[in-house]
Design a protein around this motif. Structure first.
Motif, PDB file in Angstrom:
ATOM      1  N   VAL A   7       0.840  -1.200   0.000  1.00 54.83           N
ATOM      2  CA  VAL A   7       0.000   0.000   0.000  1.00 54.83           C
ATOM      3  C   VAL A   7       0.875   1.249   0.000  1.00 54.83           C
ATOM      4  O   VAL A   7       0.591   2.236  -0.706  1.00 54.83           O
ATOM      5  N   SER A   8       1.949   1.247   0.791  1.00 53.01           N
ATOM      6  CA  SER A   8       2.855   2.397   0.833  1.00 53.01           C
ATOM      7  C   SER A   8       3.453   2.673  -0.542  1.00 53.01           C
ATOM      8  O   SER A   8       3.505   3.825  -0.988  1.00 53.01           O
ATOM      9  N   ALA A   9       3.876   1.620  -1.248  1.00 56.30           N
ATOM     10  CA  ALA A   9       4.443   1.794  -2.593  1.00 56.30           C
ATOM     11  C   ALA A   9       3.391   2.310  -3.568  1.00 56.30           C
ATOM     12  O   ALA A   9       3.677   3.143  -4.440  1.00 56.30           O
ATOM     13  N   ALA A  10       2.142   1.826  -3.445  1.00 55.00           N
ATOM     14  CA  ALA A  10       1.069   2.279  -4.325  1.00 55.00           C
ATOM     15  C   ALA A  10       0.745   3.751  -4.093  1.00 55.00           C
ATOM     16  O   ALA A  10       0.467   4.498  -5.042  1.00 55.00           O
ATOM     17  N   LEU A  11       0.786   4.186  -2.831  1.00 58.43           N
ATOM     18  CA  LEU A  11       0.518   5.591  -2.535  1.00 58.43           C
ATOM     19  C   LEU A  11       1.589   6.494  -3.141  1.00 58.43           C
ATOM     20  O   LEU A  11       1.277   7.581  -3.657  1.00 58.43           O
ATOM     21  N   ALA A  12       2.814   6.039  -3.106  1.00 53.55           N
ATOM     22  CA  ALA A  12       3.891   6.826  -3.718  1.00 53.55           C
ATOM     23  C   ALA A  12       3.686   6.924  -5.226  1.00 53.55           C
ATOM     24  O   ALA A  12       3.869   8.000  -5.832  1.00 53.55           O
ATOM     25  N   GLU A  13       3.287   5.824  -5.854  1.00 54.43           N
ATOM     26  CA  GLU A  13       3.064   5.831  -7.301  1.00 54.43           C
ATOM     27  C   GLU A  13       1.848   6.671  -7.664  1.00 54.43           C
ATOM     28  O   GLU A  13       1.858   7.401  -8.668  1.00 54.43           O
ATOM     29  N   GLN A  14       0.801   6.611  -6.867  1.00 57.50           N
ATOM     30  CA  GLN A  14      -0.387   7.404  -7.155  1.00 57.50           C
ATOM     31  C   GLN A  14      -0.062   8.897  -7.085  1.00 57.50           C
ATOM     32  O   GLN A  14      -0.474   9.670  -7.960  1.00 57.50           O
ATOM     33  N   ALA A  15       0.657   9.310  -6.055  1.00 52.26           N
ATOM     34  CA  ALA A  15       1.025  10.723  -5.926  1.00 52.26           C
ATOM     35  C   ALA A  15       1.897  11.163  -7.096  1.00 52.26           C
ATOM     36  O   ALA A  15       1.732  12.271  -7.633  1.00 52.26           O
ATOM     37  N   ARG A  16       2.798  10.290  -7.537  1.00 47.14           N
ATOM     38  CA  ARG A  16       3.661  10.620  -8.679  1.00 47.14           C
ATOM     39  C   ARG A  16       2.845  10.809  -9.953  1.00 47.14           C
ATOM     40  O   ARG A  16       3.074  11.767 -10.717  1.00 47.14           O
ATOM     41  N   MET A  17       1.880   9.930 -10.200  1.00 50.73           N
ATOM     42  CA  MET A  17       1.048  10.023 -11.391  1.00 50.73           C
ATOM     43  C   MET A  17       0.188  11.284 -11.375  1.00 50.73           C
ATOM     44  O   MET A  17      -0.014  11.915 -12.414  1.00 50.73           O
ATOM     45  N   LEU A  18      -0.307  11.654 -10.204  1.00 54.01           N
ATOM     46  CA  LEU A  18      -1.118  12.867 -10.121  1.00 54.01           C
ATOM     47  C   LEU A  18      -0.275  14.103 -10.418  1.00 54.01           C
ATOM     48  O   LEU A  18      -0.741  15.045 -11.083  1.00 54.01           O
ATOM     49  N   ARG A  19       0.944  14.124  -9.922  1.00 53.79           N
ATOM     50  CA  ARG A  19       1.793  15.296 -10.144  1.00 53.79           C
ATOM     51  C   ARG A  19       2.326  15.351 -11.579  1.00 53.79           C
ATOM     52  O   ARG A  19       2.697  16.421 -12.067  1.00 53.79           O
ATOM     53  N   ALA A  20       2.340  14.219 -12.278  1.00 53.97           N
ATOM     54  CA  ALA A  20       2.911  14.179 -13.628  1.00 53.97           C
ATOM     55  C   ALA A  20       1.944  14.708 -14.682  1.00 53.97           C
ATOM     56  O   ALA A  20       2.362  15.091 -15.784  1.00 53.97           O
ATOM     57  N   ASN A  21       0.665  14.736 -14.372  1.00 51.14           N
ATOM     58  CA  ASN A  21      -0.317  15.172 -15.374  1.00 51.14           C
ATOM     59  C   ASN A  21      -0.497  16.690 -15.344  1.00 51.14           C
ATOM     60  O   ASN A  21      -0.398  17.336 -14.302  1.00 51.14           O
ATOM     61  N   GLU A  22      -0.763  17.271 -16.499  1.00 49.04           N
ATOM     62  CA  GLU A  22      -1.048  18.705 -16.592  1.00 49.04           C
ATOM     63  C   GLU A  22      -2.557  18.914 -16.470  1.00 49.04           C
ATOM     64  O   GLU A  22      -3.308  18.737 -17.425  1.00 49.04           O
ATOM     65  N   TRP A  23      -2.994  19.303 -15.284  1.00 51.37           N
ATOM     66  CA  TRP A  23      -4.414  19.414 -14.995  1.00 51.37           C
ATOM     67  C   TRP A  23      -4.975  20.762 -15.447  1.00 51.37           C
ATOM     68  O   TRP A  23      -4.233  21.745 -15.563  1.00 51.37           O
ATOM     69  N   PRO A  24      -6.268  20.823 -15.662  1.00 50.65           N
ATOM     70  CA  PRO A  24      -6.895  22.115 -15.981  1.00 50.65           C
ATOM     71  C   PRO A  24      -6.684  23.096 -14.824  1.00 50.65           C
ATOM     72  O   PRO A  24      -6.497  22.701 -13.665  1.00 50.65           O
TER      73      PRO A  24
END
Length: 408
Positions: free
Chosen positions: A305-322
């Motif tokens: 779960v800890s590794a998944a949370l790190a990956e989720q946060a990385r994916m959110l920061r990598a996208n260019e949001w509106p």
């Protein structure tokens, strides 16, 4: 008194006998003398001969000629039909039988059929034809449904056995909606329990690809599946069809549950893909009632779960949001970082109390309500589902819900 002349060299001795007389028939005297039987006081004896039939007896039809024509018309065994036709022609000429036209027709048709088979083998057409036959058998043995189609089941039930369903538009009421399908491995029928177990595991794992936003799936909807029976398996059926259905007896679905890249915008898809990383990890919790029953297993789970949370946060920061969603997504990513730190400590806990302390804190930081602002900014569903459904939540669904199987 007259004295007869002396007998000549070719005259019989004795009294003179007149030449025998033959009865005159309607066709004149016979061309050859008939043998004489015992003399009768009423004249010469006529032996019995076969009588004359006023009706002609036609010659029989050659059986091989008929068989050759049948094979030629059906084109099932063209080589055999051609051979039988040639044999029939030879027999007809030797025996005087009828059926020459049949034999010629059978030979010609069989010859054409044989040439067609040779051409199909040379071009690969025979293989395609056989695959088509097998596919037809499979379609005849199973219910043909594809992803995105909706249907009504017999009696409105998604349980038991059925041989057919009625396809209906997804816009109206319906019993089921297909979200995925897959084929089982060939071989002998593995048994009802094995088929259902495989369908249950695979279908629950495939639902997120079709309904990416678990929050948009109603609470009373679960996963069902249509599976082969032992009878349809023998006809080539290997298809498992995964469907959504209503768990409430007598209730229906209304409208399509599909929400994937075909109906969502790129930003919504990016958000949901990041959320699924966490959901997949949460769904791998050990299957024990209490943490103390398997503390090592729960610590490994906390690490995932800890590794998944790190990956989720990385994916959110990598996208260019509106622009109107950047702030909300940034706050959510920060909350995920805080939760990741607690789950990492739970994975390294020295004992049960330490595990529970960090686990409880990390779980609170995964409160689904924290995802509502970001979801609202992206135009996604904002009502959190119960703890055992959906995404952006503290628990995951690994399958085995209240759905069931409809065998076909």
């Amino acid at each position: 008194m007259s004295i007869p002349p002396p007998p000549g060299p070719h005259q019989p001795q004795g009294p003179y006998q007149p030449p025998p007389q033959y009865p005159q028939g309607p066709y004149g005297p016979p061309s050859h003398p008939q043998p004489q039987g015992p003399q009768s006081p009423y004249g010469p004896y006529q032996p019995w001969v076969q009588g004359y039939s006023p009706y002609n007896q036609p010659a029989p039809v050659n059986g091989l000629a008929i068989t050759s024509l049948v094979f030629g018309v059906l084109c099932c065994l063209p080589g055999v039909g051609l051979l039988l036709g040639l044999i029939a022609l030879r027999q007809i000429g030797r025996r005087g039988e009828r059926g020459k036209g049949l034999a010629i027709g059978g030979s010609v048709l069989s010859g054409l059929g044989l040439a067609l088979w040779v051409l199909m083998l040379a071009t690969g057409g025979a293989s395609s034809f056989w695959e088509g036959v097998k596919e037809g058998a499979r379609n005849g043995a199973s219910i043909s449904l594809v992803k995105g189609e909706c249907f009504d089941a017999p009696g409105g039930s998604l349980g038991g056995e059925t041989s057919d369903v009625d396809k209906v538009p997804c816009s109206g009421e319906h019993d089921g909606e297909v979200f995925a399908s897959f084929r089982l491995k060939d071989g002998t029928y593995p048994g009802d329990d094995s088929v259902s177990s495989t369908a249950d595991e695979r279908c629950y794992g495939l639902q997120d690809a079709y309904a990416m936003d678990g929050w948009a799936v109603p609470d009373d909807v679960d996963v069902y599946y249509l599976t082969p029976t032992e009878g349809s398996w023998s006809a080539g059926d290997r298809e498992v069809t995964c469907v959504f259905g209503n768990v409430t007896e007598g209730a229906n679905l209304t409208g399509s549950l599909r929400n994937d890249a075909t109906v969502l915008d790129p930003d919504q898809v990016a958000y949901l893909k990041a959320a699924h990383v966490l959901n997949a990890a949460l769904a791998t919790a050990p299957d024990t009632e209490y943490v103390e029953d398997d503390l090592p297993g729960h610590k490994k789970w906390a690490g995932r779960v800890s590794a998944a949370l790190a990956e989720q946060a990385r994916m959110l920061r990598a996208n260019e949001w509106p622009a109107d969603a950047v702030g909300q997504v940034t706050v959510l990513a920060s909350d995920l970082d805080k939760a990741r730190a607690e789950w990492a400590k739970a994975a390294q806990a020295k004992g049960l109390d330490a595990f529970y302390r960090h686990y409880d804190t990390g779980l609170k930081l995964l409160d689904p309500k924290k995802a509502v602002p970001a979801r609202k900014a992206l135009g996604l569903e904002t009502t959190p589902p119960p703890d055992d459904k959906g995404d952006d939540r503290s628990g995951g669904s690994s399958g085995g819900g209240s759905g069931g199987a409809l065998a076909v």
